[in-house]
Motif scaffolding. Structure first.
Motif, PDB file in Angstrom:
ATOM      1  N   CYS A 140     -42.516  95.616 114.403  1.00 16.92           N
ATOM      2  CA  CYS A 140     -42.983  94.773 113.269  1.00 16.92           C
ATOM      3  C   CYS A 140     -42.670  95.306 111.876  1.00 16.92           C
ATOM      4  CB  CYS A 140     -44.444  95.218 113.426  1.00 16.92           C
ATOM      5  SG  CYS A 140     -45.584  94.409 111.956  1.00 16.92           S
ATOM      6  N   ARG A 141     -41.818  94.603 111.295  1.00 15.75           N
ATOM      7  CA  ARG A 141     -41.450  94.834 109.675  1.00 15.75           C
ATOM      8  C   ARG A 141     -42.219  94.003 108.818  1.00 15.75           C
ATOM      9  NH1 ARG A 141     -34.993  94.939 109.052  1.00 15.75           N
ATOM     10  NH2 ARG A 141     -35.639  97.109 109.917  1.00 15.75           N
ATOM     11  N   ALA A 142     -42.599  94.902 107.859  1.00 12.92           N
ATOM     12  CA  ALA A 142     -43.407  94.051 106.616  1.00 12.92           C
ATOM     13  C   ALA A 142     -42.587  93.876 105.554  1.00 12.92           C
ATOM     14  CB  ALA A 142     -44.445  95.299 106.192  1.00 12.92           C
ATOM     15  N   SER A 143     -42.761  92.855 104.790  1.00 13.52           N
ATOM     16  CA  SER A 143     -41.795  92.322 103.889  1.00 13.52           C
ATOM     17  C   SER A 143     -41.991  93.349 102.421  1.00 13.52           C
ATOM     18  CB  SER A 143     -42.289  90.951 103.277  1.00 13.52           C
ATOM     19  OG  SER A 143     -43.765  90.875 102.917  1.00 13.52           O
ATOM     20  N   GLN A 144     -42.900  94.047 102.521  1.00 14.27           N
ATOM     21  CA  GLN A 144     -43.108  95.206 101.357  1.00 14.27           C
ATOM     22  C   GLN A 144     -43.655  96.484 102.082  1.00 14.27           C
ATOM     23  OE1 GLN A 144     -45.236  92.392  98.822  1.00 14.27           O
ATOM     24  NE2 GLN A 144     -46.522  94.244  98.301  1.00 14.27           N
ATOM     25  N   SER A 145     -43.628  97.511 101.488  1.00 14.69           N
ATOM     26  CA  SER A 145     -44.337  98.671 102.026  1.00 14.69           C
ATOM     27  C   SER A 145     -45.754  98.629 102.222  1.00 14.69           C
ATOM     28  CB  SER A 145     -43.925  99.953 101.082  1.00 14.69           C
ATOM     29  OG  SER A 145     -44.314 101.108 101.650  1.00 14.69           O
ATOM     30  N   ILE A 146     -46.308  98.930 103.141  1.00 15.53           N
ATOM     31  CA  ILE A 146     -47.609  99.093 103.500  1.00 15.53           C
ATOM     32  C   ILE A 146     -48.330 100.288 103.789  1.00 15.53           C
ATOM     33  CG2 ILE A 146     -47.770  96.648 104.058  1.00 15.53           C
ATOM     34  CD1 ILE A 146     -47.643  97.187 107.072  1.00 15.53           C
ATOM     35  N   GLY A 147     -47.463 101.412 103.487  1.00 11.95           N
ATOM     36  CA  GLY A 147     -47.922 102.787 104.084  1.00 11.95           C
ATOM     37  C   GLY A 147     -48.302 102.762 105.265  1.00 11.95           C
ATOM     38  N   SER A 148     -49.289 102.922 105.848  1.00 14.47           N
ATOM     39  CA  SER A 148     -49.844 103.072 107.222  1.00 14.47           C
ATOM     40  C   SER A 148     -50.756 102.007 107.576  1.00 14.47           C
ATOM     41  CB  SER A 148     -50.089 104.470 107.613  1.00 14.47           C
ATOM     42  OG  SER A 148     -49.084 105.504 107.539  1.00 14.47           O
ATOM     43  N   SER A 149     -51.119 101.201 106.844  1.00 15.87           N
ATOM     44  CA  SER A 149     -52.162 100.242 106.872  1.00 15.87           C
ATOM     45  C   SER A 149     -51.619  99.250 107.909  1.00 15.87           C
ATOM     46  CB  SER A 149     -52.662  99.504 105.790  1.00 15.87           C
ATOM     47  OG  SER A 149     -53.118 100.546 105.007  1.00 15.87           O
TER      48      SER A 149
END
Lengths: 107, 126
Positions: free
Chosen positions: A23-32
């Motif tokens: 799963c890749r997020a479009s911006q940093s989400i930490g560990s959430s």
């Protein structure tokens, strides 16, 4: 909004094999980042919270890793009952969003 | 153990308002620092978060639906509700309610959905 992109969309796997879903997020989400399993005609079930924290009652073959933008759900030694769709979900920034899902089929 | 149950009409006409209720059992909706959410899933597709409410009445909505959504809470009945106005066929979906549980990290609370209802199917059709 934060876009989550899962890969692959579909995976056909033999029992006892290892499964890896990313799963890749479009911006940093930490560990959430959280993972859910959804079997046909059932509601989603929480598997992993905050990227890597285990959930009581969930088999130990399910594990998660990652932080920032890249996350992984691993199923060690797949069992027939693991046939399902798997979704990642971010709760770092509103609106909450989900990945498009990965369907795991048992060969 | 907390359980959630969605209820409401299974068929809604286009342009009308969809109304659903989620009943919380096994615990008080007011206890703890929980948010209460609505999520939907069109047949064969993925999950879309609609919005959430805190028991104080504070709400957050998905901007994609914000102009049509109202979420409310009735603590005396241990329920929270969803209203979606001006519905079209695109609003046909399984609607889920869920509880968002908090985790305090440093100075902030972060949330994850730990309990889900079984879902209710809503079809928009004349």
């Amino acid at each position: 909004e934060i876009v989550l992109t899962q890969s692959p969309d579909f995976q056909s796997v033999t029992p006892k094999e290892k499964v890896t879903i990313t799963c890749r997020a479009s911006q940093s989400i930490g560990s959430s980042l959280h993972w859910y399993q959804q079997k046909p005609d059932q509601s989603p079930k929480l598997l992993i919270k905050y990227a890597s924290q285990s959930i009581s009652g969930v088999p130990s073959r399910f594990s998660g890793s990652g932080s920032g933008t890249d996350f992984t759900l691993t199923i060690n030694s797949l069992e027939a009952e693991d046939a399902a769709a798997y979704y990642c979900h971010q709760s770092s920034s509103l609106p909450w969003t989900f990945g498009q899902g990965t369907k795991v089929e048992i060969k | 153990q907390v359980q959630l149950q969605e209820s409401g009409p299974g068929l809604v006409k286009p342009s009308q308002t969809l109304s659903l209720t989620c009943t919380v059992s096994g615990g008080s909706i007011s206890s703890g620092s929980y948010y209460w959410s609505w999520i939907r899933q069109p047949a064969g597709k993925g999950l879309e978060w609609i919005g959430r409410i805190y028991t104080s009445g504070s709400t957050n909505y998905n901007p994609s639906l914000k102009s049509r959504v109202t979420i409310s809470v009735d603590t005396s009945k241990n329920q929270f509700s969803l209203k979606l106005s001006s519905v079209t066929a695109a609003d046909t979906a399984v609607y889920y309610c869920a509880r968002e549980a908090p985790t305090k990290i440093d100075y902030y609370y972060y949330y994850y959905m730990d309990v889900w209802g079984k879902g209710t199917t809503v079809t928009v059709s004349s």
